[in-house]
Design a protein around this motif. Sequence first.
Motif, PDB file in Angstrom:
ATOM      1  N   PHE A 247      22.701  46.635  47.554  1.00 10.67           N
ATOM      2  CA  PHE A 247      22.175  45.728  46.520  1.00 10.67           C
ATOM      3  C   PHE A 247      23.280  45.255  45.586  1.00 10.67           C
ATOM      4  N   GLY A 248      24.234  46.154  45.296  1.00 11.51           N
ATOM      5  CA  GLY A 248      25.344  45.776  44.424  1.00 11.51           C
ATOM      6  C   GLY A 248      26.154  44.636  45.013  1.00 11.51           C
ATOM      7  N   LEU A 249      26.383  44.692  46.344  1.00 10.72           N
ATOM      8  CA  LEU A 249      27.146  43.631  47.004  1.00 10.72           C
ATOM      9  C   LEU A 249      26.415  42.293  46.883  1.00 10.72           C
ATOM     10  N   LEU A 250      25.069  42.332  47.047  1.00  5.79           N
ATOM     11  CA  LEU A 250      24.277  41.100  46.940  1.00  5.79           C
ATOM     12  C   LEU A 250      24.285  40.596  45.509  1.00  5.79           C
ATOM     13  N   ASN A 251      24.073  41.506  44.529  1.00  5.95           N
ATOM     14  CA  ASN A 251      24.063  41.093  43.125  1.00  5.95           C
ATOM     15  C   ASN A 251      25.402  40.504  42.724  1.00  5.95           C
ATOM     16  N   ALA A 252      26.494  41.095  43.252  1.00 10.17           N
ATOM     17  CA  ALA A 252      27.819  40.594  42.910  1.00 10.17           C
ATOM     18  C   ALA A 252      27.976  39.153  43.376  1.00 10.17           C
ATOM     19  N   GLU A 253      27.470  38.861  44.581  1.00  5.58           N
ATOM     20  CA  GLU A 253      27.584  37.476  45.048  1.00  5.58           C
ATOM     21  C   GLU A 253      26.753  36.552  44.168  1.00  5.58           C
ATOM     22  N   GLU A 254      25.544  37.026  43.828  1.00  7.61           N
ATOM     23  CA  GLU A 254      24.646  36.205  43.017  1.00  7.61           C
ATOM     24  C   GLU A 254      25.280  35.896  41.669  1.00  7.61           C
ATOM     25  N   LEU A 255      26.000  36.890  41.097  1.00  6.78           N
ATOM     26  CA  LEU A 255      26.590  36.720  39.768  1.00  6.78           C
ATOM     27  C   LEU A 255      27.996  36.131  39.847  1.00  6.78           C
ATOM     28  N   GLY A 256      28.474  35.862  41.042  1.00 10.28           N
ATOM     29  CA  GLY A 256      29.785  35.226  41.181  1.00 10.28           C
ATOM     30  C   GLY A 256      30.949  36.165  40.977  1.00 10.28           C
ATOM     31  N   VAL A 257      30.729  37.459  41.158  1.00 13.19           N
ATOM     32  CA  VAL A 257      31.840  38.409  41.032  1.00 13.19           C
ATOM     33  C   VAL A 257      32.515  38.537  42.392  1.00 13.19           C
ATOM     34  N   THR A 258      33.816  38.214  42.451  1.00 10.30           N
ATOM     35  CA  THR A 258      34.519  38.258  43.735  1.00 10.30           C
ATOM     36  C   THR A 258      35.693  39.218  43.649  1.00 10.30           C
ATOM     37  N   GLN A 259      36.317  39.440  44.811  1.00  9.53           N
ATOM     38  CA  GLN A 259      37.477  40.324  44.872  1.00  9.53           C
ATOM     39  C   GLN A 259      38.575  39.835  43.928  1.00  9.53           C
ATOM     40  N   GLN A 260      38.733  38.498  43.806  1.00 11.47           N
ATOM     41  CA  GLN A 260      39.792  37.960  42.970  1.00 11.47           C
ATOM     42  C   GLN A 260      39.480  38.107  41.478  1.00 11.47           C
ATOM     43  N   ARG A 275      26.349  45.155  33.209  1.00 18.71           N
ATOM     44  CA  ARG A 275      25.626  46.305  33.761  1.00 18.71           C
ATOM     45  C   ARG A 275      26.088  46.608  35.187  1.00 18.71           C
ATOM     46  N   LEU A 276      26.284  45.548  35.979  1.00 18.54           N
ATOM     47  CA  LEU A 276      26.692  45.735  37.379  1.00 18.54           C
ATOM     48  C   LEU A 276      28.050  46.438  37.462  1.00 18.54           C
ATOM     49  N   LEU A 277      28.977  46.009  36.593  1.00 18.15           N
ATOM     50  CA  LEU A 277      30.332  46.550  36.671  1.00 18.15           C
ATOM     51  C   LEU A 277      30.499  47.813  35.836  1.00 18.15           C
ATOM     52  N   GLY A 278      29.402  48.302  35.239  1.00 10.75           N
ATOM     53  CA  GLY A 278      29.464  49.580  34.529  1.00 10.75           C
ATOM     54  C   GLY A 278      30.068  49.488  33.149  1.00 10.75           C
ATOM     55  N   VAL A 279      30.205  48.265  32.614  1.00 12.21           N
ATOM     56  CA  VAL A 279      30.709  48.145  31.236  1.00 12.21           C
ATOM     57  C   VAL A 279      29.631  48.637  30.261  1.00 12.21           C
ATOM     58  N   ASP A 280      28.387  48.235  30.522  1.00 10.03           N
ATOM     59  CA  ASP A 280      27.257  48.732  29.739  1.00 10.03           C
ATOM     60  C   ASP A 280      26.442  49.700  30.595  1.00 10.03           C
ATOM     61  N   GLY A 281      25.801  50.641  29.918  1.00 10.17           N
ATOM     62  CA  GLY A 281      24.869  51.522  30.626  1.00 10.17           C
ATOM     63  C   GLY A 281      25.577  52.606  31.420  1.00 10.17           C
ATOM     64  N   SER A 282      24.766  53.428  32.092  1.00  9.06           N
ATOM     65  CA  SER A 282      25.340  54.524  32.883  1.00  9.06           C
ATOM     66  C   SER A 282      24.690  54.524  34.263  1.00  9.06           C
ATOM     67  N   PHE A 283      24.628  53.327  34.859  1.00  2.92           N
ATOM     68  CA  PHE A 283      23.895  53.205  36.133  1.00  2.92           C
ATOM     69  C   PHE A 283      24.600  53.936  37.267  1.00  2.92           C
ATOM     70  N   GLY A 302      35.104  43.089  48.459  1.00  7.21           N
ATOM     71  CA  GLY A 302      34.542  41.825  47.991  1.00  7.21           C
ATOM     72  C   GLY A 302      33.025  41.887  47.953  1.00  7.21           C
ATOM     73  N   ASN A 303      32.368  40.761  47.605  1.00  5.35           N
ATOM     74  CA  ASN A 303      30.907  40.753  47.567  1.00  5.35           C
ATOM     75  C   ASN A 303      30.341  40.428  48.949  1.00  5.35           C
ATOM     76  N   TYR A 304      29.001  40.391  49.054  1.00  9.73           N
ATOM     77  CA  TYR A 304      28.370  40.192  50.363  1.00  9.73           C
ATOM     78  C   TYR A 304      28.837  38.893  51.020  1.00  9.73           C
ATOM     79  N   GLY A 305      28.889  37.829  50.240  1.00 12.86           N
ATOM     80  CA  GLY A 305      29.305  36.535  50.786  1.00 12.86           C
ATOM     81  C   GLY A 305      30.714  36.589  51.335  1.00 12.86           C
ATOM     82  N   GLU A 306      31.598  37.293  50.615  1.00 13.20           N
ATOM     83  CA  GLU A 306      32.978  37.397  51.096  1.00 13.20           C
ATOM     84  C   GLU A 306      33.052  38.202  52.391  1.00 13.20           C
TER      85      GLU A 306
END
Lengths: 340, 498
Positions: A247-260, A275-283, A302-306
Motif C-alpha cells: 500500500f505504501g508503494l501505491l500511496n507514494a505514486e499517488e502522492l508523487g513521491v519518487t526515488q529522486q 504521514r507516509l514518510l514518517g515525519v508525523d505520527g508513529s505508523f 521507487g514507487n509502484y509506478g516506477e
Amino acid sequence: MMNMLIKTLLGSAFAAVVSLPAAAATLDEVKERGALRCGVNTGLPGFASQDDQGEWQGLDVDYCKAVAAAIFDGDGSKVEYSPLSAVQRFPALQNNEVDMLARNTTWTMNRDTALGLNFVGVNYYDGQGFMVRKDLNVTSALQLSGATVCVQSGTTTELNLTDYFSANNMELNPVVIESQSDVNAAYDQGRCDVLTTDASGLYASRLELANPDEHVVLPEVISKEPLGPTVRQGDEQWFDIVKWVHFGLLNAEELGVTQQNVEEMLESENPKIRRLLGVDGSFGEDVGLANDWMVDVIRAVGNYGEIFDRNIGPDTPLKIQRGMNALWTKGGLQYAPPVR
Amino acid sequence: MEEQVAAYVARDQKPVLPPPPSEHGPLAIVRKNLFATPVDAVLTTVLLLFSLWAAWNIIQWALVTAVFVGGDRVACVTEEGAPVGACWAFVGAKLGQFTYGLYPMGERWRVDLAVVLLVALAVPLAIPRVPYKRLNALLLIAVYPFVALVLLTGGGFQISGGWIAFLFILAAFISATLARANVTAPALLLRTATIMALLAVAVLLVANILSSGRVTFLVFRFSVLSGVSCLFALASIGASTLAAVRAGAPRATGPAHILLPPAFVVGLLIVLAGDFGLRPVPTNLWGGLLVTLVVALTGIAASLPLGILLALARRSHMPAVRLVSIIFIEFWRGVPLITVLFMSAFMIPLFLPEGVSFNQLLRALIGVALFSAAYMAEVVRGGLQAIPKGQYEGAMALGLGYWQMMRLIVMPQAIKLVIPGIVNTFIGLFKDTSLVYIIGLADLLGTVRRGFADPNWITPTTAATGLVFAAFVYWLFCFGMSRYSIFVERRLQTGYSR
C-alpha cells in the motif's frame, strides 16, 4: 551442513519425544537471519528473471527488495531468492522455507482459505487477452467472430475462450496445441489469426515472434487473474508489514513521491506525505518497523509506478501499458487505503 | 633329367601387373561401395543431397547468419525482419551464469580452484604411466571431497559433539581392527579397546535421548554425555595403540598405523570446522555447470562402491543381507528418478520436525546417489555372474577369505567385463542430472532455461541457441567419458578380444 545432517538423522527419530517451542514471529526471524527469504518465479519475463550479471530483476523481485528495505533500513539487497516452480511455491511457504512469495500467484478463494495463505493485495491485475496481427485491422476482441484462435490445451485459458465466444454469440475456430511455445510458433507461422493467453504472457510471447511490432494486444481482458504477494496465515504482524509495503508503494505514486524527490518530500507540508514518510505520527513503529520505513523503501526501489515502468512498462522490451494497473485516480484499479 | 615341356609353356614368372583402374583407387571404392547397383546409386544420391542440404542449413544458422557479439536482444533481431541465425551473443553474455550460476563474482576462483584440484588429482590417476597411484587415489577419495566442500561452501561448519563422538567411535573401531592383526598383541588390551568403543556407542545413544548440560571445547559444543562418549572412544584408541606397542617382534601393524584413523578424523574436523576466511556461499546460489558436475560426480563417486556392495549382498548366501539388498535395489529401480527428486523436495520436509531444515541440494544428491547405486548394483551383478565357479573355488583353495577372494580374484575380472555397462550408467546419470531443474535447482539446462526469461534477451532464436549450447556441453562430457572407457577397455583386454 554436517550439523543439519546429524540433527536430521538423529533428531527425526526422537522428534515425537521432544516438545518444540512455538514458531517465533517471522519479523524477528528475518531480522536475526539478516536476510529476507523470498520465493520468486524461476523465470517470467518482467516479473522475475536474472540479468547478465546474475542479479534478480522484475516487478515481483522489486517487491522482495521493498520488503527487505523496509526491515533492514533501506538495504534492499538483503534478500535470499528462492526460485520456485508452480508446484513448489505453496509447500515452500507452508514449510517455512521462504518468508513470503512474490511469484505472480493468482489470488483465489481456495488459496486464501483452504491452503492457509494470506494475499497482501494485487501487485498486477492480469487476465486473459488476445494478440492479433496489426494488418488485420482489428481493434476489439468482439470483432473476432470466425477467427482461428491458437490456445494451449487443458488450461483455464481454453475454457475462458470458449465461454467468452459463446457469451458474445461469436463463432470460434480453436487451434488447440499442447505446449505454450508450440502455440507461439503456430501463431508466428500463420496457422491462426489470434493468440490467446494471460496478458502478461502475451507481451513476452510477442518478443519471440519474428516481427514483434507487427502484432498488437487487444484491449479486452476476459478473465480475472489478480496476482499478488503472499504470506503464511497465522502471523498477523508479518502480514501487515508486507501488506503496508504494498500500500505504501501505491500511496507514494499517488502522492508523487519518487526515488529522486523523496529527500525533498521529507520537507513537504502535505500531511499525507508527512504521514507516509514518517515525519508525523508513529505508523512505522506501530507495525514493528522504523518510522521512516517508507523512505527506505522508496530510496531502494521507487514507487509502484516506477517499479512498473522499470520492469514491464512501455520503455522496456515488454512494452506493457498500465491499463487496469493504473492508479484509481487515472482510471485503473490500483487503490490503497490511506496512511492515517 | 630335364622335364619335357612344350615350347609354348612359359618358363619364367610373368611380371605382376597393377590391377585395372576400375578395381582399385578411390574411384573403385566409391563405385563398389556407393554405386554398385541402381538402388545404391539412388540411395547414395538422395542421402548425399540431404546431408549437403542439412549441413548447409546448419552452417547457415550457426555461423553465417549468426550473431556473435551484442549487448542485448537488439543485436539478435534484424530491422526489416529477415530471419536471424543463432544468437551466440546471448550465450556469451550469460556464459558466467551458465558455468557458475549465481555464485558471487569475487568468489568464483574457488570453484575454479576446486576444478583444477580435481583435474590435477584425477588426470594422473587416469594415465597408467604416472607413479604413486595409491597415494593419488587416497588424496582423491579421502581428502579431496572435504577440501572441495569447504572451498565451495566456505567451510566453518558447526559440528556438534555427538557427530564428533560418532567419528571418533568409527576411528576407534578401525584402530581396534588394525590392532587385532598383531597375533602377539596382549589380549587384555585388545578386549579393553573393544569394550571402551562399545561403551562409547552406548553413551552416544543415551546422549541423543537425554538432554544434558553443554560444554564448549575450542569451537565445538558438546553435551556432557557426548563428551563422555568421545572420551571412551579416545580411551579405546589409546588401548589399541598400547596393544600395538606391546606386541612382539613380527608386527603386522605398528602404532603409527593405528593412530592413522584418529589422525584422519582430527584432520577432517580441522578442515571442516576451521575458519579459513572464506566467505560462505549458500548452495542456493550455486548453479549452471557447477551444479551439474557436483550432482553427477557425487552420484558417480557414490554409486560405484555402493553398487558393488549391493551386488555382492544380492549374491550373498545370508538370507537377511540378500533380502535387504533385493528390496533396496527393486525399490529404487522401480520408481522414476523424477519421483525420487519430488519426494526429496516435498515429502522429506513434511517428515522432519518443525524448524529442522535440510539442504535442498544435499537432498537431491542423496536421492541421485541411491538411485544410481541400484542400477550400478545390477550392472556389477551381471559381471559377477559371468565369472566361472572355478575362479571362486580356486580362490578358496588358495586359502583366501571372502573379501580377499572378491578383492583379488573375482572383482577385477567382473568389473573389467562390465566397463561398458558401468560407463553407460555413468553417462545416463550425467544426463539425468538435468531433472533436478524440476525441483528448483539450477543445473546447466536449468540456468540456460532461466536465461530465456530475461526480457533483454527474448528473441525468436534465443531459446534454440541456448538449447543447442546446452546439448553441446552435455555431449562433450558424455563423449569424453565414452572415449576414456574405450581406452580402459582396450588396456585391460587380456584374452577376450575378438
